[in-house]
Design a protein around this motif. Structure first.
Motif, PDB file in Angstrom:
ATOM      1  N   ASP A 247       0.843  -1.204  -0.100  1.00  0.00           N
ATOM      2  CA  ASP A 247       0.125  -0.017  -0.188  1.00  0.00           C
ATOM      3  C   ASP A 247       0.917   1.368   0.021  1.00  0.00           C
ATOM      4  O   ASP A 247       0.513   2.305  -0.495  1.00  0.00           O
ATOM      5  CB  ASP A 247      -1.025   0.115   1.218  1.00  0.00           C
ATOM      6  N   VAL A 248       2.067   1.164   0.501  1.00  0.00           N
ATOM      7  CA  VAL A 248       3.027   2.324   0.385  1.00  0.00           C
ATOM      8  C   VAL A 248       4.294   2.003  -0.427  1.00  0.00           C
ATOM      9  O   VAL A 248       5.007   0.896   0.249  1.00  0.00           O
ATOM     10  CB  VAL A 248       3.335   2.893   1.849  1.00  0.00           C
ATOM     11  N   THR A 249       4.622   2.641  -1.279  1.00  0.00           N
ATOM     12  CA  THR A 249       5.699   2.064  -2.036  1.00  0.00           C
ATOM     13  C   THR A 249       6.487   3.395  -2.553  1.00  0.00           C
ATOM     14  O   THR A 249       5.816   4.312  -2.823  1.00  0.00           O
ATOM     15  CB  THR A 249       5.224   1.369  -3.269  1.00  0.00           C
ATOM     16  N   PRO A 250       7.848   3.201  -2.733  1.00  0.00           N
ATOM     17  CA  PRO A 250       8.690   4.513  -3.266  1.00  0.00           C
ATOM     18  C   PRO A 250       8.228   4.514  -4.784  1.00  0.00           C
ATOM     19  O   PRO A 250       8.023   3.670  -5.595  1.00  0.00           O
ATOM     20  CB  PRO A 250       9.832   4.099  -2.869  1.00  0.00           C
ATOM     21  N   GLU A 251       8.417   6.015  -5.200  1.00  0.00           N
ATOM     22  CA  GLU A 251       8.002   5.910  -6.716  1.00  0.00           C
ATOM     23  C   GLU A 251       9.263   6.645  -7.465  1.00  0.00           C
ATOM     24  O   GLU A 251       9.363   6.233  -8.564  1.00  0.00           O
ATOM     25  CB  GLU A 251       6.847   7.272  -6.894  1.00  0.00           C
ATOM     26  N   THR A 252      10.100   7.380  -7.012  1.00  0.00           N
ATOM     27  CA  THR A 252      11.156   7.697  -7.498  1.00  0.00           C
ATOM     28  C   THR A 252      12.381   6.867  -7.522  1.00  0.00           C
ATOM     29  O   THR A 252      12.425   5.796  -6.778  1.00  0.00           O
ATOM     30  CB  THR A 252      11.552   9.302  -6.807  1.00  0.00           C
ATOM     31  N   TRP A 253      13.174   6.714  -8.667  1.00  0.00           N
ATOM     32  CA  TRP A 253      14.296   5.823  -8.888  1.00  0.00           C
ATOM     33  C   TRP A 253      15.295   6.123  -7.651  1.00  0.00           C
ATOM     34  O   TRP A 253      15.906   5.189  -7.226  1.00  0.00           O
ATOM     35  CB  TRP A 253      14.948   5.971 -10.105  1.00  0.00           C
ATOM     36  N   SER A 254      15.341   7.443  -7.087  1.00  0.00           N
ATOM     37  CA  SER A 254      16.397   7.626  -6.162  1.00  0.00           C
ATOM     38  C   SER A 254      15.978   6.765  -4.763  1.00  0.00           C
ATOM     39  O   SER A 254      16.843   6.398  -4.253  1.00  0.00           O
ATOM     40  CB  SER A 254      16.480   9.103  -5.896  1.00  0.00           C
ATOM     41  N   SER A 255      14.658   6.998  -4.511  1.00  0.00           N
ATOM     42  CA  SER A 255      14.159   6.407  -3.353  1.00  0.00           C
ATOM     43  C   SER A 255      14.228   4.736  -3.377  1.00  0.00           C
ATOM     44  O   SER A 255      14.436   4.174  -2.515  1.00  0.00           O
ATOM     45  CB  SER A 255      12.703   6.679  -2.884  1.00  0.00           C
ATOM     46  N   LYS A 256      14.010   4.494  -4.517  1.00  0.00           N
ATOM     47  CA  LYS A 256      14.104   2.968  -4.814  1.00  0.00           C
ATOM     48  C   LYS A 256      15.438   2.377  -4.587  1.00  0.00           C
ATOM     49  O   LYS A 256      15.721   1.312  -4.083  1.00  0.00           O
ATOM     50  CB  LYS A 256      13.464   2.431  -6.186  1.00  0.00           C
ATOM     51  N   LEU A 257      16.345   3.143  -5.482  1.00  0.00           N
ATOM     52  CA  LEU A 257      17.853   2.786  -5.284  1.00  0.00           C
ATOM     53  C   LEU A 257      18.155   2.839  -3.631  1.00  0.00           C
ATOM     54  O   LEU A 257      19.061   2.115  -3.218  1.00  0.00           O
ATOM     55  CB  LEU A 257      18.676   3.707  -6.028  1.00  0.00           C
TER      56      LEU A 257
END
Length: 1111
Positions: A247-257
């Protein structure tokens, strides 16, 4: 003469009084140089290092301040995030720039300045020549990243809103926390558990990972979903717990990295932390951790210090210690330098023990380990020696060091010490209670020779039991023996006692007899209020006082007893006696008043002038009335009680002229002139007037004083006592002294032969064929066997060889392990022994501490284990008088006025007394003796039961020849002989016959075949014994010894012996019963004009203290 004063030169100027007042000005011309030390510590850098690093307390304050700064910086970052308004748009500028108010910026700059200054200062103080080592450290790099941007913003105002990852200060706070804990341990001089440190590091690592992930996700998502801190916390918890709701996921590539990087870091860091934690947990399981200080102050505990902990030792201690009701809430802390044994670990995992027993791996010589065990708060400390070592002296040295270490660390902690060698006792005289193994061992071996089964008597008295052993057995002797084994020694103040309060102002013997008559308790001694010494049977002249402490033998102590009046007992018609059978007193003769019997009293006006005897009345009195016994007087009559004068021995004068001529040795009474070791108690005993030359002590070698080369040539009047040992140690002194005690008649002193090596030739030369007893001391050379229970192997095999060669010899031995007693006089096919083995296992399953007591050699006093006396040390924690009473009974200590242990035998002329209560009265009224038990020997016919595996063959031996009937063998408890292993056919047939007989019972149709089979077995057995006898006789002829007296057919297979401690008053006496007595001190009532007991050896021979009591 020249005046000496004028020659004295004047003092130098610097020593004149004027110079002392005005100061010494002449030192400048002196050659001496003043040296100042430790100048290197006076530099500015060293003083800073002393304050920031070396000094424990100031360094701890600096670490705490640094830790607080890092937490403050993290808190300011959270405040900045909460105060910031989320901006619209997805520009990358939101990643590098933030909104920071001016006051908040000022606080962060201040914190950064202080932190950077402290970091640079500590780096300078710890600099050791390599600057890159200081710069490339991770804490230094993080400090530069978090502090330098704020300092630059002071000079460049446009950078005040630049994003700085201040949340990384959490890792610096973790580092400061680790250093702070180390300084804390140094400052307070305490070493906390490494387990606690590792858990703290693991928790702090997890918190730092989660906090870093929360702050990083929240900041990188400023251009995405714009998550707040709570949403970031939720996402991190769900992610790290591997739940992943989505239900809560990171959207930007920087936060995913960033999330990927944090997971990789967690996968690397956390397993390392968990591995170290698991390793420390395993090490803690081995070492045992610590005993809580809070628990030590609120709960009671004792400490057990041992060199190596074995399962038998542990269970003996726990069973005996927790057998007492008031010790149920105590904790036991075991301090042992070795790793916990697998069996010990399994036992300590049992819920009954896991809640009360704590194992600590450590040394008693280390204060840290004593602190872990909270020795200073312990109620007691038990220090046990390792008896399984070859070098027993070395084991004692370790025990002594442990005792010294505990006494130095905890001076007020009571010490209970076990020592092996008597010569090492004086090193631990400060201990509250000391048990010397060799002292007790040799004393019990000696008393076994004159009072049969003394070792069994003492062992049963010092073990805690309820007397329930053997009550499920079908055999009568096992029920009686098991019931009486529950008797122990207890104490109570006379005025507080129901048993003894009514006897205040009356004589001791009167109180002892009537207490036994009324309540069934045996009063054995007292202790006066103004005297610390215990007096066993102080005699009829001792008057009981209200403040006396009474020591008595009973099934349970008075506080746990309930009393029923006589009317209730008559109404219920319940007899208190548990002895029933054809040989016991009929029920109609028992008076139902606490198990007492009818006792006839007679007038005491006529007493025999020849001394106290238990002889039958004259023929005239027999015609008028049945035999009667004098009453026990409330207060002793001086005219009726004969004082015993040791200095005029009338018993020696009554000997026949032939005996006087044949008596070559002349004895005197006194104290031994030399003591073999420090701390031995002086004992009044029989001594020779002149010292025997050393050359005459060799029995097998002649010298210029005599030409004898074997025991037979000496022509000893009494039978020998042979002691087989490896070395003649100092403990042997405690074997000789009881056999030469002053109260033993001279005509009964047995010659003692010390046999240091026991081949067959030496055994025959020392007179083994006509010896009264042979004592085999445990061989110390086998103590270091790889398997613990093999330590007795040499002793057992040697005793078995003696038993096979000399079946009529009375062999007494001591073993290391009680479990090995089943191998004494071993017969592989003995069905009765197999039945006893099953009974032992059943008693052990019921939780008995005395499961070994039904083994026939132990019950008969032929074998004992000194490890059984470990319970004596454990019991002394509750009963501090048990060691003193045991030493008095064994003759190790002699107290003026205290009695001694002896025995008397019941003959056919004494059966008129009939019951134990009448015997009690007879002894108390005549000699002042107090009986405490009976040693009974029965033929196996009375003990063998068809309900057990043992097989009685007496019914099928009606046609035995006259020669075999001449040997009173009773029943054979062996259905087959152990020697039939070489004849499989014969063994198979005998086993089939035994199996059929035990299953179907006797059948008269097969009586003839069974009789023939049994006669064949007896013939085979007799032929083997004859073969052994022929071997011994041939060897005796070769050595020139006479074969007279060697009887190859006489053995003890048909009898069994056991002890009845404090039997019921209505117990019927039987022929050959041996009664244990505590006889009053014959020196206690000597007239004042007689020589004192403290005098040296008297020069005249005198009468023995007392003739042997004859019934």
């Amino acid at each position: 003469m020249v005046d000496l004063e004028s020659e004295v030169p004047p003092l130098p100027p610097r020593y004149r009084f004027r110079d002392l007042l005005l100061g010494d000005q002449g030192w400048q011309n002196d050659d001496r140089v003043q040296v100042e030390f430790y100048m290197n510590e006076n530099t500015f850098k060293e003083r800073l290092k002393l304050f920031f690093i070396k000094n424990q307390r100031s360094s701890l304050r600096i670490r705490l301040f640094n830790f607080s700064l890092k937490l403050l910086s993290c808190l300011l970052y959270i405040i900045r995030v909460l105060l910031e308004n989320p901006s619209q748009g997805n520009e990358w500028s939101h990643i590098f720039w933030v909104n920071r108010s001016l006051p908040l910026w000022g606080l962060q700059v201040s914190v950064a300045l202080i932190s950077l200054f402290e970091t640079i200062l500590l780096g300078y103080l710890s600099y050791k020549g390599n600057i890159w080592e200081q710069i490339l450290r991770i804490p230094f790099i993080l400090e530069i990243i978090n502090a330098v941007p704020f300092i630059i913003s002071i000079f460049w105002p446009s950078l005040r809103n630049l994003f700085v990852p201040v949340f990384l200060n959490c890792w610096l706070a973790k580092h400061a926390l680790e250093n702070m804990i180390n300084d804390l341990h140094r400052a307070i001089q305490r070493t906390q558990s490494a387990m606690f440190n590792q858990v703290l590091i693991l928790i702090s690592t997890l918190l730092c990972l989660i906090f870093t992930c929360i702050c990083g996700i929240q900041h990188l998502e400023r251009i995405g979903k714009k998550l707040n801190l709570f949403d970031s916390l939720y996402f991190c918890i769900v992610t790290f717990s591997t739940v992943g709701f989505g239900d809560v996921t990171p959207e930007t590539w920087s936060s995913k990295l960033f999330v990927v990087a944090m997971i990789c870091v967690a996968l690397v860091v956390l397993p390392i932390q968990f591995e170290q934690l698991a390793y420390l947990w395993m090490e803690r399981q081995k070492s045992g951790g610590n005993y809580s200080r809070h628990r030590a102050q609120t709960e009671k505990h004792v400490v057990l210090c041992v060199s190596s902990l074995k399962i038998d030792l542990l269970m003996d201690f726990l069973n005996e210690f927790y057998a007492h009701p008031r010790l149920q809430d105590y904790y036991v802390v075991i301090l042992c330098p070795t790793e916990m044994d697998v069996q010990v670990r399994r036992v300590l995992q049992i819920p009954m023990w896991s809640q009360r027993v704590i194992y600590l791996q450590g040394s008693a010589l280390k204060d840290q380990d004593l602190l872990r065990a909270k020795m200073d708060d312990a109620e007691a400390c038990f220090i046990l020696s390792s008896r399984c070592e070859v070098d027993r002296t070395s084991s004692d040295h370790q025990t002594i060091l442990r005792a010294w270490a505990v006494k130095d660390f905890a001076p007020n902690c009571p010490l209970y010490v076990q020592i092996l060698k008597p010569e090492n006792k004086f090193h631990i005289k400060f201990a509250d209670h000391v048990v010397c193994e060799e002292e007790f061992k040799y004393a019990m071996l000696a008393l076994n020779c004159i009072c049969p089964a003394t070792s069994t008597l003492i062992t049963l008295l010092v073990h805690t039991s309820r007397g329930q052993e053997g009550q499920q057995s079908p055999e009568q002797w096992q029920k009686m023996y098991g019931r009486c084994s529950g008797n122990e020694v207890y104490h109570i103040v006379l005025e507080e006692s129901t048993f003894f309060a009514e006897y205040e102002g009356k004589s001791f013997t009167y109180a002892s007899f009537h207490a036994h008559k009324k309540f069934g308790v045996c009063l054995i001694g007292i202790r006066r209020e103004d005297n610390k010494n215990i007096l066993l049977n102080p005699g009829p002249r001792c008057i009981m006082n209200a403040t006396d402490i009474c020591f008595y033998i009973n099934i349970t102590k008075e506080e746990n007893s309930a009393f029923k009046n006589q009317d209730q007992q008559k109404k219920n018609n319940v007899s208190r006696s548990f002895y029933h059978g054809p040989s016991r007193l009929p029920v109609h003769s028992i008076i139902a008043s606490m198990g007492t019997v009818a006792i006839d009293l007679q007038d005491t006006s006529c007493r025999s002038a020849s001394g106290p005897t238990l002889s039958l009345p004259t023929e005239g009195s027999k015609e008028i009335r049945r035999p009667s016994i004098a009453p026990v007087l409330e207060v002793a009559d001086t005219s009726s009680i004969q004082t015993c004068d040791l200095l005029s021995d009338q018993s020696e004068d009554e000997t026949t002229p032939d005996e006087e001529v044949s008596s070559n040795l002349d004895y005197a009474k006194g104290y031994p002139p030399y003591s073999p070791y420090i701390g031995s108690s002086p004992t009044f005993c029989h001594l020779l007037h002149e010292k025997v030359p050393f050359c005459c002590l060799r029995l097998d070698k002649s010298c210029q004083h005599n030409y004898y080369e074997d025991a037979k040539a000496y022509g000893f009047k009494n039978k020998l006592i042979i002691v087989a040992a490896e070395t003649a140690g100092n403990g042997l002194y405690n074997f000789i002294v009881p056999l030469r005690a002053y109260y033993r008649p001279k005509k009964e002193l047995n010659p003692i032969v010390l046999l240091l090596d026991n081949p067959l030739d030496d055994l025959l030369r020392c007179g083994v064929t006509f010896a009264a007893n042979m004592v085999v001391v445990d061989k110390e050379s086998t103590m270091s066997a790889e398997e613990d229970y093999m330590a007795d192997a040499k002793t057992i095999v040697n005793v078995q060889t003696l038993f096979r060669l000399f079946s009529s010899l009375s062999i007494i031995t001591e073993l290391t392990h009680p479990a090995n007693m089943r191998f004494m006089q071993f017969r592989a096919k003995d069905c009765y022994s197999l039945a006893l083995s099953k009974l032992e296992k059943k008693e052990r399953e019921r939780g008995s501490n005395l499961a070994f007591m039904f083994r026939l050699p132990f019950a008969a006093g032929r074998v004992f284990s000194i490890s059984m006396l470990d319970t004596l040390l454990y019991q002394s924690f509750v009963k501090d008088y048990m060691i003193s009473i045991t030493r008095l009974l064994l003759g190790l200590d002699t107290t003026p006025g205290s009695g001694f242990l002896c025995s008397m035998k019941v003959t056919e002329d004494d059966l008129w007394i009939r019951t134990y209560a009448r015997l009690y009265q007879k002894l108390c009224s005549s000699t002042g003796d107090v009986p405490i038990g009976i040693y009974r020997t029965e033929s196996q016919k009375l003990a063998t039961s068809e309900s057990q595996i043992s097989i009685s063959v007496e019914e099928w031996e009606d046609t035995r020849d006259a020669k075999e009937q001449g040997h009173p063998r009773g029943n054979h408890r062996n259905s087959t002989s152990s020697d039939q292993s070489d004849h499989p056919l014969l063994r198979r047939k005998s086993l089939q016959w035994a199996r059929r007989l035990s299953r179907k019972g006797p059948k008269h149709s097969g009586k003839t075949a069974e009789k023939i089979t049994q006669q064949r077995l007896n013939l085979y057995r007799r032929s083997e014994r004859q073969e052994l006898a022929e071997l011994v006789k041939n060897r005796m002829k070769h050595l020139g010894l006479s074969t007279v007296g060697y009887d190859e057919m006489n053995d003890h297979q048909s009898t069994l012996s056991y002890i009845l401690i404090n039997p019921s008053p209505d117990t019927r006496l039987e022929l050959n019963d041996v009664v244990y007595l505590i006889r009053p001190d014959p020196l206690a009532y000597l007239p004042n004009n007689e020589p004192s007991r403290k005098n040296s050896i008297c020069n005249t021979t005198g009468q023995d203290s007392r003739e042997e009591t004859q019934l």
